[in-house]
Design an enzyme around this catalytic site. Structure first.
Site, short mmCIF file in Angstrom:
data_model
loop_
_atom_site.label_atom_id
_atom_site.label_comp_id
_atom_site.label_asym_id
_atom_site.label_seq_id
_atom_site.Cartn_x
_atom_site.Cartn_y
_atom_site.Cartn_z
CB SER A 163 -0.97 -0.04 1.19
OG SER A 163 -2.02 0.87 1.01
CE LYS A 167 0.35 5.34 -2.09
NZ LYS A 167 -0.45 4.77 -3.14
CD GLN A 204 -5.48 7.70 -3.61
OE1 GLN A 204 -4.64 6.81 -3.58
NE2 GLN A 204 -5.63 8.55 -2.62
CD GLU A 212 -4.65 8.83 1.28
OE1 GLU A 212 -4.55 7.95 2.15
OE2 GLU A 212 -4.93 8.59 0.10
CG HIS A 293 -5.13 -3.17 0.34
ND1 HIS A 293 -4.26 -3.25 -0.72
CD2 HIS A 293 -4.83 -2.01 0.99
CE1 HIS A 293 -3.48 -2.18 -0.72
NE2 HIS A 293 -3.80 -1.43 0.31
#
Length: 471
Positions: A163, A167, A204, A212, A293
Site C-alpha cells: 500500500s 509506494k 485513486q 492525501e 488488500h
C-alpha cells in the site's frame, strides 16, 4: 535529453542518470546524497542510525529479526510492518529489518511543515516528499550496515512494503542502487501504476493521492490534472531498478489500486530489462485469487523465496515471470510510440563524473531461439516460454509485421495433445485444444511495417512449444 538514440548497455547508465534527475525534480523531490556524518550500530536485534549534516542532527532506529542458522545474513527492509510475508523471508534465510518510515517522514503534516528525521536535517519546508524521505532513511540504514564490519548483516539488501509502504519500497529500490531486490506490493497511485493511465482506469486520482499525504514532491502538484505534461512516467522508474531484482506484486480485484496501469508500467520497464540482457530479473504478478488488500497470498510464497535465494543469498537462478490477471491486463502498445533498441555490450558514452554506475549483468540465462511461422513478407509469430510450474506454464507470442503495415492479424497455435489454454490477454481466443486461433484485440491490430505486438497466455498441462502460423 538531446535526442541521441542509445546503442550500448553503457549508454543506459547515462540515460538512467537523466531519468533520475527528472524523477527527483518532478515526482519525488530531491533525495540528497549521503550526509557528512552517518554513524550507528548493528546487532542481532536492532540498528541505530545517527546523522549529522550542516550543523543539524537526527537519529532513528530499526528492529532486527534474524533467521535460524549462523550469519552474517542478507536482510529485507520491511516498511511499516506491511510488506511481503516476513515468516517466508526468514525461512528463506534472510533477516528482517523492521523500519518505521514515519520516524523519518511523518504523515498527517502539511507540506509547509513536514516532520521527521529527514526534515530535521533538511528543513520542514523542504519540497521533498515523504517517499524520497523514506528512501533516504533506508539508505542511511545501509550506510550503517556497510560500516559495521558485516558480523551480523551482509550488504545484500532487499526492500518491501504494501500500500503506501509499497509506494515507499518502489522509491527505495529506484533511488538506491545498493538495493539488490525491490518488492513493492499493491502500491497504487503514486506507486507503480503509470500516471497517464490512472485517470482512465478509475484508480485513486492523482490529485487525491497528492493531497492525501505529502508522499510525492511538491512539484508534482502541477501535473495532477494533466499527467501527459510530465516528462517522465513510472515505467521509467521501473527501469531505474534494472538490471537488479524486481518483484512487483499486485491486486487485480481493486480498481482503485490501478492494477491495469501498473501492468503497463511493468511491461514498459521490462523492455529496458530485456535490452540490458536481464529480462529474467523482473517479475510482475497480479494473477492471484484473494482480493483482500495486502494479504499474504499463497501464490507469492514460492516466488518470494526464490527471489530471496537468487538476489540476496546468491544460491538460486529462478527466472522472472510476468503473470498478469486477465481482468486487469494493460496493453503496452496502447501507450508507447518507441521501439526497444538492441544494445551492444561495448561502451559508447562514458558515465557522467560522480554518477553511480550499474555494471552490465553477467551470467544471465539465455532464451532459446523462438519458433516462427507465417508467410514471408506478411507477418510472423514467435513464441517464448515465460515460466512453468507443476501442471502449467505461461507463454508469450510476439506478432511482427513484414515489409508492409497490417490492419489486423491472426495467429494459429497447435499444441501437442493434453495442452490447454486457460487465460489469454492482449488478443481474442477461439478454438479448443489442441488447436487455437488468436486474433488481435481492438487496440493492437494495426502494426507498422516491421512493427510488433505481443499477447500472453496461461497454459495447462505439460509446457510445450506450439506450432505457429500467422496471417
Amino acid at each position: 535529453m538531446d535526442g541521441t538514440r542509445i546503442s550500448s548497455k553503457a549508454d543506459w547508465r547515462c540515460q538512467r542518470a537523466q531519468v533520475r534527475e527528472l524523477v527527483e525534480r518532478y515526482v519525488y523531490g530531491d533525495k540528497p546524497a549521503k550526509p557528512s556524518s552517518v554513524t550507528g550500530t548493528v546487532s542481532g536485534s536492532s540498528i541505530t542510525v545517527n546523522v549529522s549534516h550542516n550543523g543539524r542532527s537526527s537519529s532513528f532506529s530499526a528492529s532486527v529479526q534474524l533467521p535460524g542458522g549462523s550469519g552474517p545474513f542478507p536482510a529485507v527492509v520491511v516498511l511499516g510492518g506491511f510488506g511481503a510475508d516476513t515468516a517466508a523471508i526468514r525461512s528463506a534465510g534472510a533477516a528482517v529489518i523492521n523500519y518505521d518510515p514515519y520516524v523519518v517522514g511523518r504523515e498527517g503534516t502539511p507540506r509547509s511543515n513536514k516532520q521527521g528525521a529527514f526534515y530535521s536535517i533538511y528543513g520542514n519546508t523542504s519540497s521533498t516528499g515523504l517517499l524520497a524521505a523514506w528512501s533516504w532513511g533506508v539508505s542511511r540504514i545501509i550506510d550503517v550496515i556497510e560500516s559495521s564490519g558485516g558480523n551480523v548483516l551482509r550488504t545484500d539488501i532487499g526492500v518491501t512494503g504494501c500500500s503506501r509502504f509499497g509506494k515507499g519500497a518502489f522509491a527505495v529500490g529506484a533511488l538506491d542502487q545498493r538495493i539488490a531486490l525491490t518488492m513493492p506490493i499493491e502500491s497504487g497511485s503514486a506507486g507503480v501504476p503509470i500516471f497517464r493511465g490512472i485517470p482512465g482506469e478509475g484508480a485513486q486520482s492523482l490529485s487525491s493521492a497528492y493531497g492525501e499525504q505529502p508522499w510525492l514532491g511538491d512539484a508534482f502538484g502541477s501535473f495532477t490534472g494533466n499527467p501527459n505534461n510530465l516528462p517522465v512516467d513510472t515505467h521509467e522508474i521501473v527501469a531505474m531498478v534494472a538490471p537488479r531484482g524486481l518483484f512487483i506484486m499486485d491486486n487485480p480485484h481493486i480498481a482503485n489500486l490501478g492494477p491495469r496501469s501498473a501492468s503497463v508500467a511493468a511491461l514498459g520497464g521490462a523492455e529496458v530489462y530485456k535490452a540490458l540482457g536481464a529480462g529474467d530479473n523482473i517479475t510482475y504478478w497480479s494473477d492471484v485469487s484473494d482480493g483482500s488488500h495486502c494479504a499474504n497470498r499463497a501464490e507469492w510464497r514460492t516466488p518470494l523465496q526464490q527471489h530471496i535465494q537468487k538476489y540476496l543469498l546468491k544460491t538460486g537462478n529462478a527466472p522472472g515471470t510476468i503473470r498478469i490477471a486477465s481482468k486487469a491486463a494493460g496493453n503496452l502498445s496502447q501507450w508507447r510510440d518507441w521501439q526497444t533498441p538492441t544494445l551492444t555490450d561495448g561502451p559508447t558514452t562514458p558515465p557522467p563524473t560522480g554518477q553511480p554506475t550499474t555494471p552490465p549483468p553477467t551470467g544471465q540465462p539465455t532464451t532459446p531461439p523462438p519458433t516462427t511461422g507465417g508467410p514471408t513478407g506478411a507477418c510472423s509469430a514467435s513464441y517464448r516460454q515465460v515460466n512453468s510450474w507443476q501442471g502449467g506454464f505461461q507463454g508469450e507470442v510476439t506478432v511482427r509485421a513484414g515489409t508492409s503495415a497490417l490492419t489486423g492479424w491472426s495467429v494459429g497455435m497447435s499444441f501437442p495433445g493434453g495442452t490447454t489454454i486457460s487465460q489469454l490477454w492482449n488478443g481474442t481466443l477461439s478454438g479448443s485444444a489442441p488447436n487455437y486461433t488468436v486474433r488481435n484485440a481492438s487496440y493492437n491490430g494495426s502494426l507498422a511495417a516491421n512493427g510488433s505486438t505481443t499477447f500472453g497466455f496461461l497454459g495447462g498441462g505439460t509446457a510445450a512449444t506450439p506450432t505457429l502460423t500467422c496471417d
